[in-house]
Design a protein around this motif. Structure first.
Motif, short mmCIF file in Angstrom:
data_model
loop_
_atom_site.label_atom_id
_atom_site.label_comp_id
_atom_site.label_asym_id
_atom_site.label_seq_id
_atom_site.Cartn_x
_atom_site.Cartn_y
_atom_site.Cartn_z
N LYS A 95 0.64 -1.55 -0.09
CA LYS A 95 -0.32 0.24 0.17
C LYS A 95 0.98 1.24 0.13
CE LYS A 95 -4.33 -1.92 1.88
NZ LYS A 95 -5.25 -1.31 3.60
N LYS A 96 0.58 2.28 -0.97
CA LYS A 96 1.05 3.61 -1.03
C LYS A 96 0.90 4.25 0.90
CE LYS A 96 0.51 4.42 -6.10
NZ LYS A 96 -0.37 5.59 -6.87
N CYS A 97 2.34 4.72 0.56
CA CYS A 97 2.60 5.24 2.44
C CYS A 97 2.49 7.34 1.87
CB CYS A 97 3.39 4.58 3.00
SG CYS A 97 3.20 5.30 4.68
N ASN A 98 1.71 7.80 2.29
CA ASN A 98 1.26 8.73 2.09
C ASN A 98 0.19 9.45 3.35
OD1 ASN A 98 -1.84 8.51 1.43
ND2 ASN A 98 -1.03 8.04 -0.55
N PRO A 99 0.07 10.85 3.40
CA PRO A 99 -0.67 11.33 4.88
C PRO A 99 -1.99 10.84 4.89
CG PRO A 99 0.05 13.43 3.52
CD PRO A 99 0.34 12.11 2.56
N LYS A 100 -2.78 10.43 3.55
CA LYS A 100 -4.09 10.35 3.36
C LYS A 100 -3.95 8.83 4.61
CE LYS A 100 -8.29 8.82 0.54
NZ LYS A 100 -8.45 9.31 -1.15
N TYR A 101 -3.56 7.55 3.52
CA TYR A 101 -3.00 7.04 4.43
C TYR A 101 -2.98 6.79 5.82
CZ TYR A 101 -1.88 1.98 5.40
OH TYR A 101 -0.64 0.38 5.56
N HIS A 102 -1.68 7.89 5.98
CA HIS A 102 -2.46 8.18 7.73
C HIS A 102 -2.87 8.50 8.94
CE1 HIS A 102 2.86 9.01 7.40
NE2 HIS A 102 2.74 7.69 6.80
N ASN A 103 -3.49 9.05 8.17
CA ASN A 103 -5.10 9.37 8.98
C ASN A 103 -6.03 7.93 8.97
OD1 ASN A 103 -4.41 11.66 9.24
ND2 ASN A 103 -4.87 12.58 7.36
N HIS A 104 -6.11 7.46 7.12
CA HIS A 104 -6.72 6.47 7.88
C HIS A 104 -5.89 5.69 8.53
CE1 HIS A 104 -9.67 3.73 6.03
NE2 HIS A 104 -9.22 2.95 5.09
N MET A 105 -5.33 4.94 8.47
CA MET A 105 -4.54 4.44 9.11
C MET A 105 -5.33 4.65 11.04
SD MET A 105 -2.29 2.03 9.87
CE MET A 105 -1.45 1.27 11.60
N LEU A 106 -5.05 6.09 11.54
CA LEU A 106 -4.51 6.45 13.00
C LEU A 106 -6.43 5.56 13.12
CD1 LEU A 106 -3.33 9.88 13.04
CD2 LEU A 106 -2.55 7.44 14.37
N LYS A 107 -7.59 6.15 12.25
CA LYS A 107 -8.67 5.61 12.79
C LYS A 107 -8.78 4.51 12.74
CE LYS A 107 -13.57 6.63 11.01
NZ LYS A 107 -14.05 4.92 11.07
#
Length: 335
Positions: A95-107
């Protein structure tokens, strides 16, 4: 969808709702959903009516917040569970690692931890491939701590019960090495001098044990790599434990001494590691002062075995019944 009443939503969820349709005035969505949960458990049902599980999330707010949907209707991190009720999550390296993925990961991580606590799980382990290291700060934000790391990944852990002392085991406390005490039929022992040592002293050949490698195979491999001598394993004759071992990053060192007998005799020293390699009589070695402290101790034990029979010093190996486990012990008849 937002314009539908609860009764209409129920009909979408469960076709004709035969028994619910007898009381159309009863529009308590919580009772409807609880009934449906007892009758419907397969992922295929949700996918049939909504196309994907994610769409079901859109209607969750229409129902009582105290109603907990089944796991299939939740967007949780995929995981496996160990025998101690610990949760293991392996981050997808694709999976691509970007700010959107970070936020999704946190939730998702928030929801997942809450769910695992409710289910009485003990701990969470998240294994992060090196390509996804950028998400580690997001994981640490949730109280995770570093546990250990290897070449390709790092592992972080979280104990889920704040009212109970953590039972997460520490990372490996020891490194393991194996030495080969190789003695021929005439009572000579194979010893080497290493290039890396500033003072030239004699020692038995040996080195680190590989993951999944038994002591006997490590001893034979190390002796062959350093001296060119092929050997046969006989027994274990001792162990050495040392704490705060140099180069072990604060860990302890466990060194196993194996007794070997030679199959070949032509010495071919490793040009990278070995300065000199010799067969030296055990009696002579016992009187020399140019041995490493460990080798001096091994020589005394080996000399006793040579004079009095190796059964006096041997720790033998047997296979534990119905397992692949090896038991190391003094010789016992009919074990």
């Amino acid at each position: 969808m937002m314009g539908y009443n609860n009764y209409s939503i129920s009909r979408v969820l469960y076709g004709s709702l035969t028994k619910h349709s007898r009381t159309p005035k009863q529009n308590n969505a919580t009772k409807v959903l609880l009934s449906l949960k007892r009758q419907i458990s397969s992922q295929s049902f949700y996918e049939k009516y909504f196309g994907s599980l994610n769409k079901l999330e859109r209607i969750r707010d229409l129902f009582d917040k105290d109603v907990k949907l089944e796991n299939v209707a939740k967007d949780l991190l995929p995981y496996s569970e160990d025998r101690y009720r610990g949760i293991h999550v392996v981050i997808d390296r694709e999976k691509k690692c970007n700010p959107k993925y970070h936020n999704h990961m946190l939730k998702i991580l928030d929801d997942s931890i809450a769910e695992w606590k409710l289910k009485g799980k003990t701990a969470v382990w998240i294994h992060v491939p090196i390509e996804k290291s950028a998400i580690i700060p997001s994981i640490l934000y949730h109280g995770f701590k570093f546990h250990h790391a290897e070449d390709e990944y790092s592992s972080l852990s979280l104990w889920l019960h704040q009212d109970v002392e953590t039972r997460i085991p520490i990372a490996a406390s020891h490194q393991v090495g194996v030495g080969g005490c190789c003695i021929d039929d005439s009572g000579r022992m194979l010893v080497i001098q290493e290039k890396r040592r500033p003072v030239k002293v004699w020692k038995i050949p040996g080195g680190f044990s590989y993951l999944g490698e038994n002591f006997d195979n490590t001893a034979k491999r190390e002796v062959y790599e350093e001296t060119g001598i092929e050997t046969e394993y006989q027994s274990i004759i001792g162990f050495r434990q040392k704490h705060n071992f140099p180069g072990a990053f604060g860990k302890s060192d466990l060194y196993v001494i194996c007794r070997l007998t030679p199959i070949t005799f032509k010495i071919r020293p490793c040009p990278r590691e070995v300065q000199e390699c010799k067969w030296i009589d055990i009696e002579e070695l016992s009187n020399r002062d140019d041995l490493t402290p460990l080798t001096a101790g091994v020589v005394k034990v080996a000399l006793h075995g040579w004079k009095n029979g190796f059964k006096e010093i041997d720790i033998v190996t047997s296979l534990v019944k119905e397992t692949d486990d090896l038991l190391y012990h003094r010789f016992v008849n009919n074990l």
